[in-house]
Design a protein around this motif. Structure first.
Motif, PDB file in Angstrom:
ATOM      1  N   LYS A  12     -20.649   8.366   0.906  1.00 49.71           N
ATOM      2  CA  LYS A  12     -22.014   7.940   0.629  1.00 49.71           C
ATOM      3  C   LYS A  12     -22.440   8.302  -0.793  1.00 49.71           C
ATOM      4  N   VAL A  13     -22.183   9.526  -1.208  1.00 49.97           N
ATOM      5  CA  VAL A  13     -22.589   9.969  -2.541  1.00 49.97           C
ATOM      6  C   VAL A  13     -21.741   9.292  -3.623  1.00 49.97           C
ATOM      7  N   THR A  14     -20.466   9.055  -3.348  1.00 54.37           N
ATOM      8  CA  THR A  14     -19.605   8.371  -4.314  1.00 54.37           C
ATOM      9  C   THR A  14     -20.078   6.940  -4.532  1.00 54.37           C
ATOM     10  N   LYS A  15     -20.478   6.280  -3.467  1.00 51.05           N
ATOM     11  CA  LYS A  15     -20.994   4.915  -3.583  1.00 51.05           C
ATOM     12  C   LYS A  15     -22.294   4.892  -4.381  1.00 51.05           C
ATOM     13  N   GLU A  16     -23.170   5.862  -4.138  1.00 47.03           N
ATOM     14  CA  GLU A  16     -24.414   5.973  -4.913  1.00 47.03           C
ATOM     15  C   GLU A  16     -24.116   6.180  -6.398  1.00 47.03           C
ATOM     16  N   ARG A  22     -26.262   7.999  -9.386  1.00 49.79           N
ATOM     17  CA  ARG A  22     -26.813   9.181  -8.720  1.00 49.79           C
ATOM     18  C   ARG A  22     -25.654  10.017  -8.183  1.00 49.79           C
ATOM     19  N   PHE A  23     -25.659  11.301  -8.489  1.00 52.24           N
ATOM     20  CA  PHE A  23     -24.577  12.206  -8.119  1.00 52.24           C
ATOM     21  C   PHE A  23     -25.151  13.397  -7.364  1.00 52.24           C
ATOM     22  N   GLY A  24     -24.382  13.916  -6.407  1.00 55.29           N
ATOM     23  CA  GLY A  24     -24.846  15.012  -5.566  1.00 55.29           C
ATOM     24  C   GLY A  24     -24.163  16.330  -5.887  1.00 55.29           C
ATOM     25  N   PHE A  25     -24.934  17.407  -5.757  1.00 56.64           N
ATOM     26  CA  PHE A  25     -24.426  18.751  -6.008  1.00 56.64           C
ATOM     27  C   PHE A  25     -24.991  19.700  -4.959  1.00 56.64           C
ATOM     28  N   VAL A  26     -24.207  20.702  -4.591  1.00 54.17           N
ATOM     29  CA  VAL A  26     -24.715  21.838  -3.832  1.00 54.17           C
ATOM     30  C   VAL A  26     -25.150  22.854  -4.872  1.00 54.17           C
ATOM     31  N   VAL A  27     -26.394  23.292  -4.792  1.00 53.85           N
ATOM     32  CA  VAL A  27     -26.950  24.175  -5.817  1.00 53.85           C
ATOM     33  C   VAL A  27     -27.454  25.469  -5.174  1.00 53.85           C
ATOM     34  N   ASN A  28     -27.773  26.424  -6.031  1.00 56.27           N
ATOM     35  CA  ASN A  28     -28.313  27.701  -5.600  1.00 56.27           C
ATOM     36  C   ASN A  28     -29.653  27.478  -4.909  1.00 56.27           C
ATOM     37  N   LYS A  29     -29.929  28.217  -3.833  1.00 53.33           N
ATOM     38  CA  LYS A  29     -31.158  28.030  -3.062  1.00 53.33           C
ATOM     39  C   LYS A  29     -32.415  28.332  -3.870  1.00 53.33           C
ATOM     40  N   THR A  74     -23.657  27.269  10.991  1.00 55.58           N
ATOM     41  CA  THR A  74     -23.214  27.058   9.619  1.00 55.58           C
ATOM     42  C   THR A  74     -24.247  27.652   8.669  1.00 55.58           C
ATOM     43  N   ASN A  75     -23.916  27.692   7.396  1.00 53.59           N
ATOM     44  CA  ASN A  75     -24.841  28.236   6.411  1.00 53.59           C
ATOM     45  C   ASN A  75     -25.863  27.191   5.988  1.00 53.59           C
ATOM     46  N   ALA A  76     -27.067  27.634   5.647  1.00 53.84           N
ATOM     47  CA  ALA A  76     -28.076  26.750   5.076  1.00 53.84           C
ATOM     48  C   ALA A  76     -27.748  26.559   3.597  1.00 53.84           C
ATOM     49  N   ILE A  77     -27.904  25.320   3.104  1.00 48.49           N
ATOM     50  CA  ILE A  77     -27.609  25.030   1.709  1.00 48.49           C
ATOM     51  C   ILE A  77     -28.747  24.232   1.093  1.00 48.49           C
ATOM     52  N   LYS A  78     -28.730  24.130  -0.207  1.00 55.39           N
ATOM     53  CA  LYS A  78     -29.674  23.290  -0.939  1.00 55.39           C
ATOM     54  C   LYS A  78     -28.876  22.242  -1.687  1.00 55.39           C
ATOM     55  N   LYS A  79     -29.251  20.963  -1.514  1.00 57.08           N
ATOM     56  CA  LYS A  79     -28.575  19.868  -2.189  1.00 57.08           C
ATOM     57  C   LYS A  79     -29.480  19.320  -3.279  1.00 57.08           C
ATOM     58  N   ALA A  80     -28.856  18.818  -4.340  1.00 61.97           N
ATOM     59  CA  ALA A  80     -29.599  18.152  -5.405  1.00 61.97           C
ATOM     60  C   ALA A  80     -28.939  16.807  -5.680  1.00 61.97           C
ATOM     61  N   ILE A  81     -29.741  15.747  -5.699  1.00 59.64           N
ATOM     62  CA  ILE A  81     -29.280  14.420  -6.077  1.00 59.64           C
ATOM     63  C   ILE A  81     -29.807  14.168  -7.481  1.00 59.64           C
ATOM     64  N   VAL A  82     -28.890  14.009  -8.433  1.00 57.21           N
ATOM     65  CA  VAL A  82     -29.240  13.902  -9.851  1.00 57.21           C
ATOM     66  C   VAL A  82     -29.012  12.473 -10.309  1.00 57.21           C
ATOM     67  N   GLN A  83     -30.034  11.876 -10.913  1.00 61.09           N
ATOM     68  CA  GLN A  83     -29.886  10.536 -11.464  1.00 61.09           C
ATOM     69  C   GLN A  83     -29.639  10.652 -12.965  1.00 61.09           C
ATOM     70  N   VAL A  84     -28.549   9.989 -13.403  1.00 67.92           N
ATOM     71  CA  VAL A  84     -28.107  10.059 -14.796  1.00 67.92           C
ATOM     72  C   VAL A  84     -28.581   8.803 -15.529  1.00 67.92           C
TER      73      VAL A  84
END
Length: 97
Positions: A12-16, A22-29, A74-84
């Motif tokens: 899904k993120v690769t297609k975006e 738009r690219f996805g990252f797991v970031v610091n909470k 599982t662990n809680a995470i924070k995701k960021a979707i970045v538009q370039v």
């Protein structure tokens, strides 16, 4: 504090990324949108237009085994979707940095 933990590489993120930059990252909470924008620009050398963030809750599960119930999560995470910026891209598969 390390802002970017790892990129999200799913279908899904690769297609975006291919369609709308738009690219996805797991970031610091504790990271905010400005810190995420600066970290992506510094790490990948691109211009960031927008950042969307989401907090993902932990998933809980229960397994029935011979020895009884086993509870886990599982662990809680924070995701960021970045538009370039249009015309720029991020290549996660290239080893050269």
């Amino acid at each position: 504090m390390s802002i970017i933990i790892k990129p999200i590489i799913t279908e899904k993120v690769t297609k975006e990324g291919e369609l709308s930059n738009r690219f996805g990252f797991v970031v610091n909470k504790k990271a905010n949108k400005i810190q995420i924008k600066n970290a992506v620009e510094a790490a990948y050398g691109v211009s960031v237009v927008g950042v969307n963030t989401m907090n993902v809750r932990p998933d809980r599960s229960t397994k029935y085994t011979k020895s009884g119930l086993i509870h886990g999560k599982t662990n809680a995470i924070k995701k960021a979707i970045v538009q370039v910026k249009e015309g720029e891209t991020i290549d996660f598969y290239n080893n050269v940095q």
